[in-house]
Motif scaffolding. Structure first.
Motif, PDB file in Angstrom:
ATOM      1  N   LEU A  25      -9.131  16.656  -1.132  1.00  0.00           N
ATOM      2  CA  LEU A  25     -10.020  15.511  -0.906  1.00  0.00           C
ATOM      3  C   LEU A  25      -9.862  14.470  -2.015  1.00  0.00           C
ATOM      4  N   LEU A  26      -9.831  14.910  -3.258  1.00  0.00           N
ATOM      5  CA  LEU A  26      -9.675  13.984  -4.377  1.00  0.00           C
ATOM      6  C   LEU A  26      -8.326  13.263  -4.313  1.00  0.00           C
ATOM      7  N   ALA A  27      -7.284  13.968  -3.888  1.00  0.00           N
ATOM      8  CA  ALA A  27      -5.969  13.330  -3.744  1.00  0.00           C
ATOM      9  C   ALA A  27      -6.006  12.262  -2.652  1.00  0.00           C
ATOM     10  N   ARG A  28      -6.675  12.550  -1.537  1.00  0.00           N
ATOM     11  CA  ARG A  28      -6.777  11.557  -0.461  1.00  0.00           C
ATOM     12  C   ARG A  28      -7.588  10.345  -0.908  1.00  0.00           C
ATOM     13  N   MET A  29      -8.656  10.581  -1.655  1.00  0.00           N
ATOM     14  CA  MET A  29      -9.467   9.471  -2.147  1.00  0.00           C
ATOM     15  C   MET A  29      -8.640   8.590  -3.084  1.00  0.00           C
ATOM     16  N   ALA A  30      -7.848   9.204  -3.956  1.00  0.00           N
ATOM     17  CA  ALA A  30      -7.000   8.429  -4.875  1.00  0.00           C
ATOM     18  C   ALA A  30      -5.967   7.622  -4.090  1.00  0.00           C
ATOM     19  N   PHE A  31      -5.417   8.219  -3.032  1.00  0.00           N
ATOM     20  CA  PHE A  31      -4.454   7.502  -2.195  1.00  0.00           C
ATOM     21  C   PHE A  31      -5.102   6.267  -1.573  1.00  0.00           C
ATOM     22  N   HIS A  32      -6.282   6.444  -1.001  1.00  0.00           N
ATOM     23  CA  HIS A  32      -6.953   5.321  -0.345  1.00  0.00           C
ATOM     24  C   HIS A  32      -7.323   4.231  -1.349  1.00  0.00           C
ATOM     25  N   HIS A  33      -7.709   4.625  -2.541  1.00  0.00           N
ATOM     26  CA  HIS A  33      -8.034   3.629  -3.562  1.00  0.00           C
ATOM     27  C   HIS A  33      -6.792   2.829  -3.938  1.00  0.00           C
ATOM     28  N   ALA A  34      -5.675   3.519  -4.133  1.00  0.00           N
ATOM     29  CA  ALA A  34      -4.429   2.821  -4.466  1.00  0.00           C
ATOM     30  C   ALA A  34      -4.022   1.870  -3.343  1.00  0.00           C
ATOM     31  N   ARG A  35      -4.170   2.320  -2.116  1.00  0.00           N
ATOM     32  CA  ARG A  35      -3.822   1.475  -0.977  1.00  0.00           C
ATOM     33  C   ARG A  35      -4.725   0.233  -0.924  1.00  0.00           C
ATOM     34  N   LEU A  36      -6.010   0.436  -1.179  1.00  0.00           N
ATOM     35  CA  LEU A  36      -6.926  -0.711  -1.191  1.00  0.00           C
ATOM     36  C   LEU A  36      -6.560  -1.705  -2.283  1.00  0.00           C
ATOM     37  N   GLN A  37      -6.165  -1.215  -3.446  1.00  0.00           N
ATOM     38  CA  GLN A  37      -5.783  -2.120  -4.532  1.00  0.00           C
ATOM     39  C   GLN A  37      -4.619  -3.006  -4.117  1.00  0.00           C
ATOM     40  N   ILE A  38      -3.711  -2.458  -3.320  1.00  0.00           N
ATOM     41  CA  ILE A  38      -2.531  -3.214  -2.883  1.00  0.00           C
ATOM     42  C   ILE A  38      -2.860  -4.127  -1.705  1.00  0.00           C
ATOM     43  N   GLU A  39      -3.545  -3.582  -0.700  1.00  0.00           N
ATOM     44  CA  GLU A  39      -3.726  -4.307   0.556  1.00  0.00           C
ATOM     45  C   GLU A  39      -5.023  -5.102   0.659  1.00  0.00           C
ATOM     46  N   ALA A  40      -6.041  -4.711  -0.076  1.00  0.00           N
ATOM     47  CA  ALA A  40      -7.342  -5.395   0.018  1.00  0.00           C
ATOM     48  C   ALA A  40      -8.039  -5.315  -1.336  1.00  0.00           C
ATOM     49  N   SER A  41      -7.505  -6.042  -2.305  1.00  0.00           N
ATOM     50  CA  SER A  41      -8.023  -5.936  -3.668  1.00  0.00           C
ATOM     51  C   SER A  41      -9.508  -6.278  -3.783  1.00  0.00           C
ATOM     52  N   ALA A  42     -10.021  -7.113  -2.893  1.00  0.00           N
ATOM     53  CA  ALA A  42     -11.447  -7.461  -2.943  1.00  0.00           C
ATOM     54  C   ALA A  42     -12.329  -6.261  -2.599  1.00  0.00           C
ATOM     55  N   VAL A  43     -11.774  -5.284  -1.909  1.00  0.00           N
ATOM     56  CA  VAL A  43     -12.532  -4.102  -1.503  1.00  0.00           C
ATOM     57  C   VAL A  43     -12.350  -2.959  -2.493  1.00  0.00           C
ATOM     58  N   ALA A  44     -11.286  -2.998  -3.284  1.00  0.00           N
ATOM     59  CA  ALA A  44     -10.954  -1.882  -4.173  1.00  0.00           C
ATOM     60  C   ALA A  44     -12.060  -1.584  -5.185  1.00  0.00           C
ATOM     61  N   GLU A  45     -12.610  -2.597  -5.829  1.00  0.00           N
ATOM     62  CA  GLU A  45     -13.651  -2.359  -6.841  1.00  0.00           C
ATOM     63  C   GLU A  45     -14.938  -1.805  -6.224  1.00  0.00           C
ATOM     64  N   PRO A  46     -15.448  -2.374  -5.118  1.00  0.00           N
ATOM     65  CA  PRO A  46     -16.627  -1.767  -4.493  1.00  0.00           C
ATOM     66  C   PRO A  46     -16.373  -0.317  -4.046  1.00  0.00           C
ATOM     67  N   TYR A  47     -15.162  -0.033  -3.574  1.00  0.00           N
ATOM     68  CA  TYR A  47     -14.817   1.337  -3.183  1.00  0.00           C
ATOM     69  C   TYR A  47     -14.875   2.255  -4.400  1.00  0.00           C
ATOM     70  N   ALA A  48     -14.310   1.815  -5.515  1.00  0.00           N
ATOM     71  CA  ALA A  48     -14.332   2.622  -6.733  1.00  0.00           C
ATOM     72  C   ALA A  48     -15.772   2.885  -7.188  1.00  0.00           C
TER      73      ALA A  48
END
Length: 61
Positions: A25-48
């Motif tokens: 689960l933690l690995a999947r969460m890290a993957f999604h966070h990295a993807r958000l940083q690349i594809e939707a940076s405005a969403v990455a910080e709220p997700y974190a």
């Protein structure tokens, strides 16, 4: 998002399956966070922020 660390249970130890599921689960969460940083940076910080509030902290010793 800070690095989340999880101590895995030793092979054959009680809780090993749960430990593996949490690690996955933690690995999947890290993957999604990295993807958000690349594809939707405005969403990455709220997700974190959401993840840091949602993930329980290990008990202090």
């Amino acid at each position: 998002m800070g690095s989340l660390k999880w101590a895995r249970a030793a092979p054959g130890a009680p809780g090993q399956e749960l430990s593996e599921q949490v690690s996955s689960l933690l690995a999947r969460m890290a993957f999604h966070h990295a993807r958000l940083q690349i594809e939707a940076s405005a969403v990455a910080e709220p997700y974190a922020s959401f993840v840091s509030e949602a993930v329980p902290r290990p008990a202090s010793t």
